[in-house]
Design an enzyme around this catalytic site. Structure first.
Site, mmCIF file in Angstrom:
data_model
loop_
_atom_site.group_PDB
_atom_site.id
_atom_site.type_symbol
_atom_site.label_atom_id
_atom_site.label_comp_id
_atom_site.label_asym_id
_atom_site.label_seq_id
_atom_site.Cartn_x
_atom_site.Cartn_y
_atom_site.Cartn_z
ATOM 1 N N GLU A 297 -10.358 0.067 -2.506
ATOM 2 C CA GLU A 297 -10.379 1.215 -1.607
ATOM 3 C C GLU A 297 -11.178 2.366 -2.206
ATOM 4 O OE1 GLU A 297 -7.299 2.646 0.945
ATOM 5 O OE2 GLU A 297 -5.924 1.093 0.240
ATOM 6 N N ARG A 298 -12.005 2.951 -1.364
ATOM 7 C CA ARG A 298 -12.769 4.137 -1.740
ATOM 8 C C ARG A 298 -11.821 5.240 -2.201
ATOM 9 N NH1 ARG A 298 -15.466 7.658 3.042
ATOM 10 N NH2 ARG A 298 -13.275 7.509 3.630
ATOM 11 N N CYS B 165 -4.559 -2.676 2.802
ATOM 12 C CA CYS B 165 -5.294 -1.580 3.436
ATOM 13 C C CYS B 165 -5.303 -1.846 4.929
ATOM 14 C CB CYS B 165 -6.714 -1.493 2.893
ATOM 15 S SG CYS B 165 -7.734 -0.242 3.717
ATOM 16 N N GLY B 166 -4.730 -0.953 5.716
ATOM 17 C CA GLY B 166 -4.621 -1.156 7.152
ATOM 18 C C GLY B 166 -5.959 -1.099 7.865
ATOM 19 N N GLY C 259 -8.754 -1.542 6.440
ATOM 20 C CA GLY C 259 -9.493 -2.683 5.911
ATOM 21 C C GLY C 259 -9.144 -3.963 6.644
ATOM 22 N N ASN D 49 -15.188 1.469 1.506
ATOM 23 C CA ASN D 49 -14.097 0.566 1.160
ATOM 24 C C ASN D 49 -14.648 -0.861 1.186
ATOM 25 O OD1 ASN D 49 -11.581 2.473 1.416
ATOM 26 N ND2 ASN D 49 -12.806 2.855 3.236
ATOM 27 N N CYS E 84 -5.976 6.180 7.485
ATOM 28 C CA CYS E 84 -5.259 5.189 6.682
ATOM 29 C C CYS E 84 -4.288 4.470 7.615
ATOM 30 C CB CYS E 84 -4.512 5.855 5.532
ATOM 31 S SG CYS E 84 -3.512 4.717 4.546
ATOM 32 N N GLY E 85 -4.632 3.236 7.993
ATOM 33 C CA GLY E 85 -3.820 2.513 8.968
ATOM 34 C C GLY E 85 -2.404 2.262 8.500
ATOM 35 N N ASN E 86 -2.230 1.822 7.250
ATOM 36 C CA ASN E 86 -0.888 1.591 6.738
ATOM 37 C C ASN E 86 -0.122 2.899 6.575
ATOM 38 O OD1 ASN E 86 -0.898 -1.223 6.585
ATOM 39 N ND2 ASN E 86 -1.839 -1.227 4.558
ATOM 40 N N HIS F 180 -16.275 0.620 5.972
ATOM 41 C CA HIS F 180 -15.858 -0.622 5.312
ATOM 42 C C HIS F 180 -17.029 -1.578 5.167
ATOM 43 C CE1 HIS F 180 -11.471 0.039 5.424
ATOM 44 N NE2 HIS F 180 -11.771 0.772 6.480
ATOM 45 N N ASN G 66 0.883 -1.164 0.000
ATOM 46 C CA ASN G 66 0.000 0.000 0.000
ATOM 47 C C ASN G 66 0.926 1.220 0.000
ATOM 48 O OD1 ASN G 66 -2.672 1.012 2.334
ATOM 49 N ND2 ASN G 66 -2.329 1.577 0.218
ATOM 50 N N ASN H 40 -6.722 10.626 -1.127
ATOM 51 C CA ASN H 40 -6.750 9.477 -2.024
ATOM 52 C C ASN H 40 -6.266 9.867 -3.410
ATOM 53 O OD1 ASN H 40 -7.960 7.607 -0.143
ATOM 54 N ND2 ASN H 40 -9.888 8.712 -0.428
ATOM 55 N N ASN I 266 -13.186 5.228 9.019
ATOM 56 C CA ASN I 266 -13.670 5.290 7.647
ATOM 57 C C ASN I 266 -14.512 4.040 7.386
ATOM 58 O OD1 ASN I 266 -11.542 3.489 7.695
ATOM 59 N ND2 ASN I 266 -10.521 4.299 5.902
#
Length: 276
Positions: A210-211, A219-220, A222, A192, A77-79, A161, A16, A68, A159
């Site tokens: 991903e949205r 996706c973290g 996710g 997402n 965004c986790g990652n 999911h 990612n 994005n 966000n």
């Protein structure tokens, strides 16, 4: 018009990938159009998200703004947070746990023994807060998309999911169904989408739409949504390994109801983006 220079760092977390800017290096305003240009894989640097860090002070935490590839803003965004934490620990000498502020709220970063673990907070399971066009938990709910029925599990990690469990995800055409689900009217802020195949009680594999970014290698948030949805459905325990096309992420949904994310992060290269 004088050409301006924007220093950037290219990073990724399990594939990612991100373009990272820090306000220590540039104060050029970031607009949706500039984000699209920088993230374009043919005419720009290329990336799934643009990360813009405002350093903290003695009285404030660092804050992270996320864009994005279509220029839209992402709450979380986790990652990306993991990648920024890696940069701060490896290149700025931060060796203690700290907090990064995001549009989804404060995110705790744990640093111990060279390992970076992100406290993603409590999952949101109430439909109206994810948000979706329904109240109450969204678990195994049928969603009709162009004549096909998907069973969705709704989770927000700051966000929205939609997690979908199925067999044979390697051959499933997520490029077709991902955007149709993302823009379905059931999701007022889009969504997402994670397509997940359960391998065992502590191991799943997944592919992600991903949205605002499309197909990504990982996706973290996710991964966190997958862990919560699979545990709630009784398909896994509360600690799970998630294999994504870009690598493996590990998630645990702890007894304090917080979700913790860990996995690889790397700095790939540094460069200079030119703006007329």
């Amino acid at each position: 018009m004088k050409t301006r220079r924007i220093p950037f760092i290219k990073m990724h977390g399990a594939g990612n990938d991100f373009v990272f800017l820090t306000r220590e290096q540039t104060d050029i305003p970031v607009t949706k159009e500039l984000a699209r240009r920088i993230l374009d894989r043919h005419f720009g640097v290329g990336g799934d998200q643009l990360l813009v860090l405002k350093p903290g002070t003695s009285a404030t935490n660092p804050s992270l703004k996320i864009y994005n590839s279509d220029g839209s803003s992402a709450e979380m965004c986790g990652n990306g947070v993991r990648a920024v934490a890696y940069y701060l620990s490896q290149f700025k000498g931060i060796d203690k746990s700290f907090i990064i502020e995001t549009d989804a709220g404060p995110i705790g970063i744990g640093l111990e023994g060279g390992r970076i673990e992100v406290d993603m907070g409590r999952p949101i399971l109430e439909g109206s807060k994810i948000p979706v066009s329904a109240k109450g938990p969204i678990a195994n709910r049928p969603l009709k998309v162009v004549g096909k029925i998907f069973r969705i599990h709704g989770v927000s990690m700051g966000n929205p999911h939609s997690v979908i469990f199925m067999k044979g995800i390697d051959k499933f055409p997520i490029e077709k169904w991902g955007p149709l689900i993302e823009h379905h009217p059931f999701f007022p802020r889009r969504v997402n989408v994670e397509f997940v195949e359960v391998l065992s009680k502590d191991h799943v594999k997944a592919r992600v739409w991903e949205r605002g970014a499309g197909v990504t290698l990982a996706c973290g948030t996710g991964a966190c949504a997958i862990a919560v949805a699979s545990a709630r459905a009784g398909l896994t325990g509360r600690q799970v390994r998630i294999d994504l096309p870009g690598g493996r992420l590990e998630v645990r949904w702890d007894g304090d109801d917080h979700v913790y994310l860990s996995g690889p992060a790397e700095v790939v290269f540094e460069g200079m983006y030119l703006v007329d």
